[in-house]
Design an enzyme around this catalytic site. Structure first.
Site, PDB file in Angstrom:
ATOM      1  N   HIS A  91       3.926  -5.808   5.890  1.00  0.00           N
ATOM      2  CA  HIS A  91       4.323  -4.592   6.572  1.00  0.00           C
ATOM      3  C   HIS A  91       5.823  -4.538   6.892  1.00  0.00           C
ATOM      4  CE1 HIS A  91      -0.014  -4.536   7.642  1.00  0.00           C
ATOM      5  NE2 HIS A  91       0.238  -5.657   8.331  1.00  0.00           N
ATOM      6  N   GLY A 134       7.440   3.816   8.739  1.00  0.00           N
ATOM      7  CA  GLY A 134       7.742   2.470   9.277  1.00  0.00           C
ATOM      8  C   GLY A 134       9.384   2.216   9.237  1.00  0.00           C
TER       9      GLY A 134
END
Length: 186
Positions: free
Chosen positions: A126, A159
């Protein structure tokens, strides 16, 4: 730490294909292909006695992505990750220690990923940051509305605006920020 078990959807699908006779139509009389297929779906119970555990922790977050030339193919540019593990080693070692403890408590055998055990190599499923949200262009790329400083009407909504690891899967945080930006812009 979380249970990483997943249903074996591929095996279920392949067994259904076999039951419906579709496979025989494709393979015809090829005995070798049929044996290989049966061997493959017959060995799909490898997860029956396995409990994968996943963990997340907040590492130092000091990795840097750059674009550089590959020494084997200097005409191509390649995305490269530079990550010094020294500041993150303690959290990774703590996660591994907990996995070992849980495995022993449940009668299992811990399997530490070889990438960490032998190479001390970090993995980031991530990645965050790069266009950090900040109060000004001195400490960020975008403001609280995800609008790029100095470029009115240019928004970054992914993100990359999250400046550091949040310690959990960031998909909900990213979605919440995207919904907020959509409300502000819309």
């Amino acid at each position: 730490i979380e249970d990483g078990g997943v249903p074996d959807l591929l095996a279920g699908y392949l067994q259904r294909v076999e039951q419906e006779g579709f496979l025989s139509k494709i393979m015809g009389r090829n005995a070798f292909a049929k044996r290989a297929f049966h061997s493959f779906i017959g060995s799909r119970d490898s997860m029956d006695n396995m409990m994968p555990w996943f963990a997340q922790g907040v590492d130092a977050g000091d990795g840097r992505l750059t674009v550089g030339r590959d020494w084997l193919q200097p005409w191509k540019k390649k995305l490269k990750l530079h990550w010094d593990i020294r500041r993150s080693k303690a959290v990774i070692d703590a996660i591994v220690a907990m996995h070992v403890k849980l495995s022993k408590a449940t009668g299992g055998v811990p399997l530490v990923p070889p990438t960490w055990k032998y190479l001390q190599s970090l993995v980031t499923p991530h990645p965050l940051g790069g266009c950090n949200m900040g109060n000004s262009s001195n400490n960020g790329v975008v403001d609280h509305k995800a609008e790029v400083f100095g470029y009115p009407g240019l928004f970054v909504v992914d993100g990359s605006i999250i400046p550091e690891a949040v310690g959990v899967n960031p998909s909900r945080t990213i979605a919440a920020l995207a919904e907020r930006v959509a409300d502000i812009v819309g």
